[in-house]
Write an enzyme that holds these catalytic residues in place. Sequence first.
Site, PDB file in Angstrom:
ATOM      1  N   GLY A   1       3.900 -70.547  10.777  1.00 21.55           N
ATOM      2  CA  GLY A   1       2.567 -70.333  10.226  1.00 21.55           C
ATOM      3  C   GLY A   1       2.320 -71.296   9.075  1.00 21.55           C
TER       4      GLY A   1
ATOM      5  N   ALA B   1      10.637 -64.408   3.609  1.00 22.13           N
ATOM      6  CA  ALA B   1       9.562 -63.648   4.258  1.00 22.13           C
ATOM      7  C   ALA B   1       9.609 -62.201   3.764  1.00 22.13           C
ATOM      8  CB  ALA B   1       9.693 -63.747   5.776  1.00 22.13           C
ATOM      9  N   ARG B   2      10.076 -61.295   4.586  1.00 16.52           N
ATOM     10  CA  ARG B   2      10.210 -59.888   4.213  1.00 16.52           C
ATOM     11  C   ARG B   2      11.649 -59.437   4.438  1.00 16.52           C
ATOM     12  NH1 ARG B   2       6.128 -60.180   1.670  1.00 16.52           N
ATOM     13  NH2 ARG B   2       4.258 -58.869   1.838  1.00 16.52           N
TER      14      ARG B   2
ATOM     15  N   GLU C   1      12.985 -52.851  -2.022  1.00 14.96           N
ATOM     16  CA  GLU C   1      12.774 -53.506  -3.309  1.00 14.96           C
ATOM     17  C   GLU C   1      12.107 -52.520  -4.266  1.00 14.96           C
ATOM     18  OE1 GLU C   1      10.508 -57.061  -2.656  1.00 14.96           O
ATOM     19  OE2 GLU C   1      12.146 -58.076  -1.629  1.00 14.96           O
TER      20      GLU C   1
ATOM     21  N   HIS D   1      12.096 -61.805  -5.094  1.00  5.40           N
ATOM     22  CA  HIS D   1      10.792 -61.867  -4.428  1.00  5.40           C
ATOM     23  C   HIS D   1       9.800 -62.648  -5.299  1.00  5.40           C
ATOM     24  CE1 HIS D   1       8.247 -59.608  -1.227  1.00  5.40           C
ATOM     25  NE2 HIS D   1       7.826 -60.853  -1.384  1.00  5.40           N
TER      26      HIS D   1
ATOM     27  N   ALA E   1       9.255 -66.116  -4.904  1.00  5.79           N
ATOM     28  CA  ALA E   1       8.895 -67.410  -4.309  1.00  5.79           C
ATOM     29  C   ALA E   1       7.405 -67.698  -4.380  1.00  5.79           C
ATOM     30  CB  ALA E   1       9.377 -67.466  -2.859  1.00  5.79           C
TER      31      ALA E   1
END
Length: 326
Positions: free
Chosen positions: A155, A236-237, A266, A290, A292
Site C-alpha cells: 500500500g 504495521a499492527r 499495547e 508504536h 513510527a
Amino acid sequence: MIKVLATIEKKALEEFDIKQPQNIEISYLEGGYSDKEFIEKSKGAKIILLGETRLNRNMIEKLEDAQLIQTMGVGYDGVDIEAAKEKGIYVCNGKGINKVSVSEHTIGLILASLRRTVEADKDIKRFRFEESYNDYKERGTRTLKSTHVGIVGLGDIGIELVKRLKAFGPKISYNSNSRKPDKEKEYDIDYLELDELLKTCDIVSLHTPLTPKTEGVINKDKLKIMKKDSILVNTARGEIINQLDLANALKDGQIGMAALDTISPEPPSKDHPLLNLREEIKDKLILTTHMAGITTEDMVNMQKNAWNNIERVLDGKRPINIVNNL
C-alpha cells in the site's frame, strides 16, 4: 453549535494551534472508556473524532445523529465499519499521512538489525568494547545491498519503503492482496506468494492492515519456513504476528532477529512472552513503542486532514478517504 465528540486528549488537539471548523463544540472522552460511557457522551454528536479507535457495533448502533466517524491516524481496525455503513455513517481515516515516517522508521529497524547496533551500544556501555568488536569481526554483518527484502502489503507505506530501499540496492519482492504489475515494472520488483516470500527473503517487512484474514497470519507454521538468519520487521499492527509463536521462534533459532514497532497488546503486560526472553535471546529483538508514524509533521497533518474532512461533511460535501464503502 455542532457537537464533536473526540476520544483524544484535549491537550493533543490544542498543541499545534491548528484552525478548526467554525460553529463546533468539542466534547472530550479521554482515556479508556466503556460502551456505556461512550454512548452517554456521544448523544447529540454529529462527528466522532477518534484517537483511540475502539468503536464496536453496540456503540455505533446507539449513534442517532452522527454523520462521520473520523480517525486521526491510518488504522481503523477497531471500528465496526459494517455497522457504520448500515447506519449510513461515513468512516474515514488519514490514509497515507504517515507513510514517509513509517517507511523511514522501517529502514532504521532494518539497518539496526543487520548491523546489530543496539547490541553494540549496550556492550560499549557495559565496558565490553573489545569483546564486542571481536565478536562482530568473528560473526560478521551484512550490507542491506546484499540482501533480498520481502514486503508484505504494497500500500502507501509499502511503496514508500520500496522507494527508499532502491537507494540501498537490495533485491525486492512483495506480496499483496492483488498483484500490481504497474508497480512491478516501475520499481523492478517481483511478486511472490506469501510462503515463497517467507522462504526466500532475508528480511521480511510487514505493512498489511489488520483484518480478520491477516490477524495472526505470521504464526509458528510461517515462522518455521523462514530462513534461520532472517529478520522479521513489523511496523504495521502487532496482532498480525502471533506473539508467543514469535518468542518461541527467537528462542529456538528459527529466525535470526525481529524488529517491532508494534506488539500485542499495547501496552504489553509484564508477562508478555517477548518481554521475558532469556538474556542471551534478548539481543535478537528490537522494540520501539508504536512510534513510527507519530512524528511532529504527522501529528500536524493528521489534525489538518481530520478538520478538513469534518468541514466537508458539515458543508454537505462527500468526505475523502472513506473506508466503509458508503
